[in-house]
Design a protein around this motif. Structure first.
Motif, PDB file in Angstrom:
ATOM      1  N   LYS A 270       0.831  -1.202   0.000  1.00 23.34           N
ATOM      2  CA  LYS A 270       0.000   0.000   0.000  1.00 23.34           C
ATOM      3  C   LYS A 270       0.866   1.254   0.000  1.00 23.34           C
ATOM      4  N   LEU A 271       1.905   1.275   0.809  1.00 26.01           N
ATOM      5  CA  LEU A 271       2.794   2.433   0.876  1.00 26.01           C
ATOM      6  C   LEU A 271       3.490   2.654  -0.463  1.00 26.01           C
ATOM      7  N   ALA A 272       3.925   1.588  -1.097  1.00 20.91           N
ATOM      8  CA  ALA A 272       4.579   1.722  -2.400  1.00 20.91           C
ATOM      9  C   ALA A 272       3.621   2.334  -3.420  1.00 20.91           C
ATOM     10  N   GLY A 273       2.368   1.903  -3.424  1.00 16.14           N
ATOM     11  CA  GLY A 273       1.395   2.457  -4.356  1.00 16.14           C
ATOM     12  C   GLY A 273       1.157   3.937  -4.127  1.00 16.14           C
ATOM     13  N   LEU A 274       1.112   4.350  -2.854  1.00 17.59           N
ATOM     14  CA  LEU A 274       0.922   5.772  -2.551  1.00 17.59           C
ATOM     15  C   LEU A 274       2.121   6.598  -2.995  1.00 17.59           C
ATOM     16  N   LEU A 275       3.328   6.067  -2.782  1.00 20.31           N
ATOM     17  CA  LEU A 275       4.534   6.816  -3.143  1.00 20.31           C
ATOM     18  C   LEU A 275       4.639   7.042  -4.643  1.00 20.31           C
ATOM     19  N   MET A 276       4.122   6.127  -5.432  1.00 12.33           N
ATOM     20  CA  MET A 276       4.240   6.268  -6.878  1.00 12.33           C
ATOM     21  C   MET A 276       3.461   7.467  -7.409  1.00 12.33           C
ATOM     22  N   ALA A 277       2.529   7.997  -6.623  1.00 17.95           N
ATOM     23  CA  ALA A 277       1.775   9.179  -7.037  1.00 17.95           C
ATOM     24  C   ALA A 277       2.386  10.461  -6.497  1.00 17.95           C
ATOM     25  N   ALA A 278       3.509  10.368  -5.790  1.00 17.04           N
ATOM     26  CA  ALA A 278       4.167  11.551  -5.240  1.00 17.04           C
ATOM     27  C   ALA A 278       5.071  12.170  -6.301  1.00 17.04           C
ATOM     28  N   PRO A 279       5.025  13.485  -6.503  1.00 14.90           N
ATOM     29  CA  PRO A 279       5.882  14.124  -7.513  1.00 14.90           C
ATOM     30  C   PRO A 279       7.369  13.950  -7.225  1.00 14.90           C
ATOM     31  N   VAL A 280       7.753  13.932  -5.951  1.00 11.29           N
ATOM     32  CA  VAL A 280       9.128  13.619  -5.581  1.00 11.29           C
ATOM     33  C   VAL A 280       9.078  12.642  -4.404  1.00 11.29           C
ATOM     34  N   ILE A 281      10.117  11.817  -4.281  1.00 10.51           N
ATOM     35  CA  ILE A 281      10.171  10.824  -3.206  1.00 10.51           C
ATOM     36  C   ILE A 281      11.410  11.090  -2.368  1.00 10.51           C
ATOM     37  N   THR A 282      11.205  11.502  -1.140  1.00  6.11           N
ATOM     38  CA  THR A 282      12.267  11.649  -0.162  1.00  6.11           C
ATOM     39  C   THR A 282      11.759  11.045   1.149  1.00  6.11           C
ATOM     40  N   LEU A 283      12.654  10.865   2.095  1.00  2.65           N
ATOM     41  CA  LEU A 283      12.228  10.272   3.367  1.00  2.65           C
ATOM     42  C   LEU A 283      11.209  11.148   4.104  1.00  2.65           C
ATOM     43  N   PRO A 284      11.365  12.486   4.132  1.00  2.00           N
ATOM     44  CA  PRO A 284      10.309  13.293   4.756  1.00  2.00           C
ATOM     45  C   PRO A 284       8.965  13.154   4.056  1.00  2.00           C
ATOM     46  N   VAL A 285       8.960  13.026   2.728  1.00  2.00           N
ATOM     47  CA  VAL A 285       7.711  12.804   2.010  1.00  2.00           C
ATOM     48  C   VAL A 285       7.085  11.485   2.448  1.00  2.00           C
ATOM     49  N   VAL A 286       7.922  10.474   2.611  1.00  2.16           N
ATOM     50  CA  VAL A 286       7.421   9.175   3.065  1.00  2.16           C
ATOM     51  C   VAL A 286       6.772   9.309   4.433  1.00  2.16           C
ATOM     52  N   ARG A 287       7.456  10.024   5.332  1.00  4.82           N
ATOM     53  CA  ARG A 287       6.899  10.177   6.689  1.00  4.82           C
ATOM     54  C   ARG A 287       5.599  10.971   6.676  1.00  4.82           C
ATOM     55  N   LEU A 288       5.505  11.970   5.782  1.00  2.00           N
ATOM     56  CA  LEU A 288       4.267  12.736   5.670  1.00  2.00           C
ATOM     57  C   LEU A 288       3.125  11.850   5.180  1.00  2.00           C
ATOM     58  N   ILE A 289       3.398  11.031   4.169  1.00  2.00           N
ATOM     59  CA  ILE A 289       2.363  10.126   3.656  1.00  2.00           C
ATOM     60  C   ILE A 289       1.954   9.121   4.724  1.00  2.00           C
ATOM     61  N   GLN A 290       2.937   8.612   5.468  1.00  2.00           N
ATOM     62  CA  GLN A 290       2.609   7.670   6.538  1.00  2.00           C
ATOM     63  C   GLN A 290       1.672   8.300   7.557  1.00  2.00           C
ATOM     64  N   LYS A 291       1.980   9.521   7.958  1.00  2.00           N
ATOM     65  CA  LYS A 291       1.197  10.154   9.025  1.00  2.00           C
ATOM     66  C   LYS A 291      -0.200  10.519   8.556  1.00  2.00           C
ATOM     67  N   THR A 292      -0.330  10.969   7.306  1.00  2.00           N
ATOM     68  CA  THR A 292      -1.620  11.472   6.842  1.00  2.00           C
ATOM     69  C   THR A 292      -2.510  10.391   6.239  1.00  2.00           C
ATOM     70  N   LEU A 293      -1.915   9.421   5.540  1.00  2.00           N
ATOM     71  CA  LEU A 293      -2.728   8.450   4.809  1.00  2.00           C
ATOM     72  C   LEU A 293      -2.538   7.008   5.248  1.00  2.00           C
ATOM     73  N   LEU A 294      -1.438   6.719   5.948  1.00  2.00           N
ATOM     74  CA  LEU A 294      -1.178   5.327   6.331  1.00  2.00           C
ATOM     75  C   LEU A 294      -0.580   5.302   7.737  1.00  2.00           C
ATOM     76  N   PRO A 295      -1.304   5.810   8.736  1.00  2.00           N
ATOM     77  CA  PRO A 295      -0.726   5.927  10.083  1.00  2.00           C
ATOM     78  C   PRO A 295      -0.393   4.592  10.735  1.00  2.00           C
ATOM     79  N   GLU A 296      -0.990   3.505  10.268  1.00  2.00           N
ATOM     80  CA  GLU A 296      -0.711   2.202  10.874  1.00  2.00           C
ATOM     81  C   GLU A 296       0.606   1.610  10.393  1.00  2.00           C
ATOM     82  N   SER A 297       1.223   2.202   9.386  1.00  2.00           N
ATOM     83  CA  SER A 297       2.487   1.680   8.864  1.00  2.00           C
ATOM     84  C   SER A 297       3.631   2.001   9.807  1.00  2.00           C
ATOM     85  N   LEU A 298       4.702   1.205   9.731  1.00  2.00           N
ATOM     86  CA  LEU A 298       5.857   1.305  10.621  1.00  2.00           C
ATOM     87  C   LEU A 298       7.122   1.497   9.798  1.00  2.00           C
TER      88      LEU A 298
END
Length: 978
Positions: free
Chosen positions: A405-433
């Motif tokens: 699920k996280l990989a699918g969400l990241l593919m729609a991000a215009p840029v991929i960095t670790l802070p972007v990953v953490r933002l997506i985790q917090k806003t759309l996938l809070p159960e991820s680790l």
């Protein structure tokens, strides 16, 4: 009196600079700070004596003579400002891939090119207080032997008793161990930087160790393992042997994900062996235990370790149990405890190091450098040869649902960095680790656009997909609204912080980067390039907008933001959907959340040249016990064993030795228990010779075991009863047996190619617990007995059930779950059983009673006689599956299939469907014989072959029941056969 205290942030900066630029210990830094404070106090007193020369110290700190050039040396240490600490700002992380920013720069000094994300960054190492408590067993004190202090209690006691005051001195206690925290500097570790920093602070701040030193683990240009005193700094390399402490009071902890090439090709083995000979060492594995066998640790044997001596060197650890066999010398190998960043596991490990006897640690025994043979081709090389579809398929098979699920969400991000990953985790996938982030970044999908070095700013690294088609595949499969939301949220944020619109960034694609702003332009170009690809995937007005941007002229000067007409607004797309449904409503494959699981696969190798020597069975048994338990037989045990093999009684054995009969009987009781564990079946004084004879004959069979991973979903049947359904991939295979297969029958001909669509199959035959749970559901066509089985046991397979009973079970289960359950077709069953093999068994050319439940009084091919159990066994009790992850496909119970019986394969379907007479697939009207597959506990091994087909005599039809006939279920998508 002046306040000499520094603000905490400035104190941390000073300590960081001292430790980064000079090889100082914690004690050295404390002395430096003490001396600095003393000098400051001296200056203050001098000013009080000479008021005329008094100068405001803060002013001196702020003033800089114009004739002194600015120091451009990055290693220069500036004195900390003594002005009040700046007000705390909201924690922020940085999306922009700029160079690492020195910690002593304030937020005001950051250029507008950086992208401060005003978003709290959650701790990478949660529950830090629990972690600190977990290390309590290591927080013991020992005499320093160097410093003395007044023993107040003893001094008072002696003064009171003798009336004379004589100070009593004692050695000052200090922490027991030093810690060498060795950080793997492989590029994959960039995603763990925050976690490592917090772990480092935990060890330094809680006073657990006498001294904490941080080391980087890397290799030099010659490929030799080296360490350096500061992670990522251009320090000179040092020999790893420098970490060896002759006083045995240093603990080495390696922090790694073990995916660097040095772990796979054995480069690190000699270094690990050298460390473990002299002191305790462990690996903090950043990946969860179910992923360990995908790392370089797989070159070793998985074991459980015990320790009875505090602080003992690893070479003296004892093997409690062998979990995953490898063909290595367990005693000469390198024993290493391995644990994850979990407070409970950390507590277990610290107690283990402290010598607490009931602590059993997971770990690995790695082969010695001399006996290790590197594999011919590394996993990384194999992955690099995959095309985009294969990469995505591989990732989805080995990753968890949240990772996918996280990989699918990241593919729609215009840029991929670790802070972007953490933002997506917090806003759309809070159960991820964090482990799910690791799955994505180590899954062969992404690559860094800049070189990752040990000193790079991890939050500034920009990533992109390995191949453009990977993003396309994920976006096509992802829910449109999720992709749209992520793109718009991140695009809006990035444009505001860059200060340029998407249109301006696209214009840069046609220009060449020059000057100091090249790095900024690289980010903007990457943002523009990836955004255009994503917009084209969305289609419609988004694709038109992307085309318009690509064909527009370059923008030379900054322009005002584009108008609303330039950028398409979000629109709700209304459309009409026609659905044809068949009752009951059936869920589709996309509704199923798959979970990864690991399993062990066993392959049998026949050693044709092996010579079995029975001249000295005592030596053979002693060798086997040493291999399995790590212990030799003692004199008394050898005496009992030798006497038993000579058919002597305990009295006769005692008469020839200096032992009493009761003593020998006690020895015998313990010996039979050990032998039972070693040989896998109950051993007594009476059956010893029989067991050893079978074991000796089986030594020409070598069983190779390895770990694999599959995917499944779990059906909850209530009352803690679950049904595990394994994903079986699509594919083609040759159904039937070749003409040269031993003991084949004509019903297995002709061999023909069958193409199978993907489906799900029960990991095990249906158990009695599962049967009872489903039998309690509402009836569809016929009644079901609640407990039909002859051999009772919740986890034993259900038996004494007819074909009609099995069909009813599937109908009730389908009605209850909304999924389509049925029996497998005969083609599906053989395809699933073979799991890609072409041999008579998925084990290989023969089988053994160590791996399956059948009548082992008979043999097949080069097989040997073994143990016949005479009843069903619990499902999965042999601990081995085939390459798909299915258990008990050979033996235990026969399994019903859907098909009508046919004498051969003439005219058989080639699409994997069930073969019915006259195309009549109405199950309630079925008559005659049905196909059985797999063999069972009373059957000879020939009947258990992958290709073997069976039916009971003409007198037996689909209503036949017997205590060796069961079934397993299949979940496929389509209509339900009734």
């Amino acid at each position: 009196m002046t306040d000499d205290r520094l603000p905490n942030n400035q104190l941390k900066q000073l300590i960081s600079r001292l430790s980064d630029n000079y090889d100082l210990t914690g004690e050295d830094i404390a002395d430096v700070l003490w001396l600095a404070l003393k000098q400051r106090q001296f200056l203050v007193k001098e000013e009080e004596r000479h008021p005329s020369s008094k100068t405001d110290i803060n002013q001196l700190n702020q003033e800089k003579p114009n004739n002194i050039p600015k120091n451009k040396n990055p290693n220069h240490i500036s004195p900390p400002e003594l002005s009040p600490a700046p007000p705390k700002e909201e924690p922020s992380v940085n999306i922009h891939p700029t160079k690492a920013i020195d910690e002593d720069k304030t937020a005001s000094s950051l250029s507008e090119k950086t992208l401060p994300l005003r978003h709290p960054d959650p701790p990478s190492l949660p529950k830090q207080l629990e972690f600190a408590k977990a290390f309590r067993p290591l927080m013991r004190k020992v005499d320093s032997g160097r410093r003395i202090q007044l023993d107040e209690l003893e001094t008072v006691k002696r003064t009171a008793e003798e009336g004379i005051f004589i100070p009593i001195l004692k050695s000052e206690p200090e922490p027991w161990l030093d810690l060498a925290l060795v950080i793997d500097e492989n590029s994959s570790m960039v995603i763990w930087r925050n976690t490592i920093q917090e772990l480092k602070q935990l060890f330094e701040h809680y006073g657990i160790f006498r001294e904490v030193r941080i080391w980087g683990l890397t290799k030099d240009e010659q490929g030799k393992i080296q360490i350096r005193a500061k992670i990522g700094r251009q320090e000179r390399f040092k020999n790893p042997q420098e970490l060896i402490d002759p006083t045995h009071r240093r603990l080495i902890l390696i922090v790694s994900d073990c995916v660097a090439q040095i772990w796979f090709d054995g480069t690190i083995l000699s270094t690990l062996q050298g460390w473990t000979k002299h002191q305790p060492m462990a690996i903090i594995q950043l990946l969860p235990d179910w992923m360990w066998l995908r790392t370089g640790l797989r070159i070793g044997a998985s074991v459980e370790l015990v320790n009875f001596i505090p602080g003992v060197a690893n070479r003296n650890l004892r093997i409690h149990e062998l979990l995953l066999w490898k063909d290595i010398d367990l005693e000469q190998g390198t024993k290493i405890p391995v644990f994850t960043l979990n407070p409970e596991i950390a507590s277990l490990w610290s107690g283990f190091v402290a010598g607490i006897r009931d602590k059993v640690m997971p770990g690995f025994v790695l082969p010695s450098d001399s006996e290790f043979t590197p594999p011919p081709q590394s996993l990384q090389t194999q992955v690099s040869q995959l095309n985009p579809e294969q990469r995505v398929d591989r990732f989805r098979k080995i990753s968890s649902p949240l990772g996918r699920k996280l990989a699918g969400l990241l593919m729609a991000a215009p840029v991929i960095t670790l802070p972007v990953v953490r933002l997506i985790q917090k806003t759309l996938l809070p159960e991820s680790l964090p482990v799910h982030v690791a799955e994505v970044f180590l899954g062969g999908l992404l690559k860094p656009l800049t070189e990752i070095t040990a000193d790079v700013n991890a939050d500034g690294v920009l990533f992109d997909v390995m191949q453009d088609e990977i993003r396309t595949i994920f976006l096509e499969d992802a829910p449109y609204r999720d992709s749209q939301s992520i793109f718009e949220i991140l695009s809006d944020y990035i444009e505001k912080n860059i200060g340029k619109s998407l249109k301006e960034c696209v214009a840069l694609l046609k220009e060449t980067s020059t000057g100091e702003d090249g790095q900024q332009e690289n980010l903007e170009k990457a943002y523009a390039r990836i955004s255009l690809k994503i917009l084209k995937q969305f289609g419609g007005s988004y694709a038109e907008f992307a085309e318009k941007l690509e064909t527009s002229a370059p923008v030379k000067e900054p322009i005002s933001p584009t108008s609303e007409d330039d950028y398409p607004q979000l629109e709700e797309l209304t459309f009409e959907l026609a659905t044809i449904s068949i009752e009951p409503e059936i869920k589709t494959s996309t509704d199923i959340e798959l979970e990864p699981f690991e399993f062990e696969v066993a392959l049998i190798e026949i050693n044709q040249s092996a010579q079995i020597s029975t001249d000295s069975p005592l030596e053979m048994v002693n060798e086997e016990i040493l291999t399995k338990t790590g212990k030799h037989l003692n004199d008394a045990e050898q005496l009992v064993l030798q006497g038993t093999l000579a058919n002597q009684t305990y009295e006769q054995i005692a008469a020839s030795a200096d032992y009493s009969v009761p003593d020998l009987k006690n020895v015998g009781i313990k010996l039979w228990k050990v032998l039972s564990e070693v040989f896998g079946e109950k051993v007594t004084k009476r059956n010893l010779q029989s067991v050893l004879g079978q074991w000796a004959a089986s030594r020409h069979l070598t069983i190779h075991r390895h770990r694999q991973q599959g995917q499944c979903f779990i059906e909850d049947l209530g009352n803690a009863v679950q049904l595990e359904m394994v994903a079986i991939p699509e594919g083609s295979f040759l159904m039937g047996s070749p003409e040269d297969e031993l003991e084949r029958s004509s019903s297995e001909s002709p061999q023909h190619t069958v193409t199978i669509s993907p489906f799900y199959m029960g990991k095990y035959p249906v158990t009695q617990a599962q049967w009872q749970a489903v039998a309690a559901l509402p009836q569809v066509n016929r009644e079901l007995k609640r407990d039909p089985s002859y051999f009772k046991g919740a986890n034993r397979p259900v038996e004494n059930v007819s074909w009609y009973d099995a069909v009813e079970f599937c109908l009730r289960l389908s009605q209850h779950t909304g999924k389509s359950y049925r029996l497998s077709s005969e083609a599906e069953w053989e395809y699933a059983c073979r799991a890609g093999t072409t041999t008579p068994f998925h084990f290989g050319e023969t089988m053994t009673s160590e791996l399956a439940n059948y009548n082992a009084e008979y043999t097949y091919g080069a097989g040997v006689k073994g143990r016949s159990r005479g009843k069903t066994t619990e499902v999965g009790s042999f601990g081995v599956a085939n390459a798909f992850g299915l258990y008990d496909m050979h033996g235990n119970v026969w399994e019903w299939c859907l098909d009508d019986w046919h004498d051969n394969y003439e005219g058989a379907p080639k699409d994997g469907s069930a073969w019915f007479e006259n195309d009549n697939d109405n199950l309630s009207q079925k008559q005659g014989r049905a196909v059985l597959r797999g063999g069972s506990w009373p059957d000879v091994p020939n009947f258990c072959r992958s290709a073997f087909r069976y039916y009971y005599g003409s007198w037996a039809g689909r209503d036949h029941i017997l205590y060796n006939i069961g079934f397993r279920v299949v979940c496929a998508f389509g209509r339900i056969l009734q």
